[in-house]
Design a protein around this motif. Structure first.
Motif, mmCIF file in Angstrom:
data_model
loop_
_atom_site.group_PDB
_atom_site.id
_atom_site.type_symbol
_atom_site.label_atom_id
_atom_site.label_comp_id
_atom_site.label_asym_id
_atom_site.label_seq_id
_atom_site.Cartn_x
_atom_site.Cartn_y
_atom_site.Cartn_z
ATOM 1 N N GLU A 1 0.831 -1.209 0.000
ATOM 2 C CA GLU A 1 0.000 0.000 0.000
ATOM 3 C C GLU A 1 0.866 1.261 0.000
ATOM 4 O O GLU A 1 0.538 2.256 -0.654
ATOM 5 C CB GLU A 1 -0.933 0.002 1.214
ATOM 6 N N THR B 1 2.123 1.712 -3.516
ATOM 7 C CA THR B 1 1.018 2.203 -4.347
ATOM 8 C C THR B 1 0.812 3.699 -4.146
ATOM 9 O O THR B 1 0.655 4.459 -5.119
ATOM 10 C CB THR B 1 -0.293 1.447 -4.009
ATOM 11 N N ARG C 1 -5.289 -2.425 -6.622
ATOM 12 C CA ARG C 1 -4.170 -1.457 -6.625
ATOM 13 C C ARG C 1 -3.804 -1.043 -8.049
ATOM 14 O O ARG C 1 -3.608 0.136 -8.338
ATOM 15 C CB ARG C 1 -2.947 -2.064 -5.922
#
Length: 399
Positions: free
Chosen positions: A114, A117, A172
């Motif tokens: 994350e 991303t 994502r």
């Protein structure tokens, strides 16, 4: 009968253009660095020492400083996006764009995926507001577990946990590509090892179906050092025609040759890599011409440090009456390498971009070690850089 086309006016040996952005001190540092890379034993020893000393709190600060002032300064733009601004602006002064490449590796947790991303999304935001940043880029292994990509590529059955992970990976990728589409930024999806590439291809083509209806926004990467690389490109184009979408293609030779061959030998399947450099060069050049012939439906980037491939593409563009500034064709090289190609192409009016890696010094060490090893292992690479820098130092002394 049409008039014969004049030979392309490009001289990659013009070091006054290649190193116009470099100070005398920069040239001396580069001369020393590429000189060191001419000796594989020195590179092996140096990389071992860097890894070892970064692991100890007592030696880490000194090692970090040395790496930052040598390899990092040569091959990276900075530690974060803002840190890269001077490099972006300097390249832009010479007509060269920047592709910000967040080069932190080894993330293995959902939190890490994350975080990566979010950083890729920041590069897209930055590119949207900066005309000197024509593309964004990401590696799927930066936002997905390697083992999961391997299982998906092999069409193996996934556990409930893995199914949930795969959904998150797709989300994502979708978030990244949708943001790029919405903000008008083209995005490259990098190629990786052959045994995880089918999963990456699947993600790329799903994104192309959604976002490449009006023009190429999402670009997949084709490695022409693969025996099947050219065929995969042709199949991708046929698929794009069927789907009614534009194909975005980044053409590279490849980066995992030793690893690919070792795995093939260990596991007893045919070597996926071309039998020799000549065949790789032939397929790479054929891929360039294949894309050029279909420019109404393909946008492509020639990611190469090979002078002959660049000359071939430039000459073919001229013969077809395609202007150097055509938005659908880019040349790209890595920051810190092949300035004689990038700067001379840009001076001649072609669209050129540099991949500019960035990230905290400690975190990009794996990338820097690969750059040092690549310059040492590719025949003549570091020697070519060394020779050109030396030529410019001598020219300036005479001047």
């Amino acid at each position: 009968m049409s008039e014969p086309t004049e030979p392309i006016a490009l001289n990659f040996q013009d070091t006054s253009i290649a190193f116009a952005s470099k100070s005398d001190a920069d040239l001396r540092r580069m001369h020393w660095l590429f000189g060191m890379m001419n000796y594989p034993a020195l590179v092996d020893t140096g990389t071992f020492l860097v890894k070892a000393t970064l692991a100890f709190p007592l030696t880490k600060p000194l090692t970090r400083f040395i790496v930052k002032e040598t390899l990092f300064k040569q091959f990276c733009g900075g530690e974060d996006i803002e840190d890269c601004r001077p490099v972006i602006e300097q390249l832009a002064r010479y007509g060269i764009g920047t592709i910000l490449d967040y080069s932190v590796e080894g993330e293995k947790s959902e939190e890490g995926f994350e975080k990566t991303t979010a950083e890729v999304l920041r590069t897209i935001d930055f590119a949207a507001g900066h005309p000197a940043v024509p593309f964004a880029v990401f590696k799927v292994t930066g936002i997905a577990p390697f083992g999961l990509l391997e299982k998906v590529s092999a069409k193996a059955s996934l556990s409930a946990t893995e199914e949930a992970q795969w959904v998150k990976v797709q989300q994502r990728v979708s978030r990244i590509c949708e943001t790029a589409y919405r903000k008008g930024v083209r995005i490259f999806i990098d190629a990786e090892e052959t045994w995880i590439q089918p999963a990456i291809d699947h993600l790329a083509y799903e994104m192309m179906k959604r976002f490449n209806r009006e023009q190429a926004v999402v670009y997949n990467t084709y490695q022409l050092y693969r025996r099947d690389g050219l065929q995969l490109l042709k199949e991708a184009f046929a698929w794009a025609q069927e789907q009614g979408v534009y194909l975005g293609a980044k053409l590279v030779r490849g980066a995992y040759m030793e690893k690919e061959r070792e795995r093939a030998e260990e596991m007893g399947y045919p070597d996926p890599i071309q039998p020799n450099k000549q065949k790789c060069d032939e397929d790479y050049n054929a891929a360039l011409l294949f894309c050029l012939e279909r420019l109404d439906k393909i946008a492509f980037c020639a990611g190469t440090h090979n002078e002959q491939s660049c000359l071939l593409l430039a000459q073919a563009m001229q013969e077809k009456g395609i202007p150097p500034q055509d938005e659908r064709i880019y040349f790209a090289q890595l920051y810190g390498m092949s300035d004689h190609i990038s700067f001379n192409l840009a001076k001649a009016g072609y669209r050129v971009a540099k991949y500019v890696p960035y990230g905290p010094v400690d975190a990009v060490v794996p990338y820097l070690i690969r750059r040092a090893e690549e310059n040492t292992s590719i025949k003549g690479q570091s020697n070519r850089e060394y020779r050109l820098v030396e030529q410019e130092i001598k020219r300036r002394k005479k001047g």
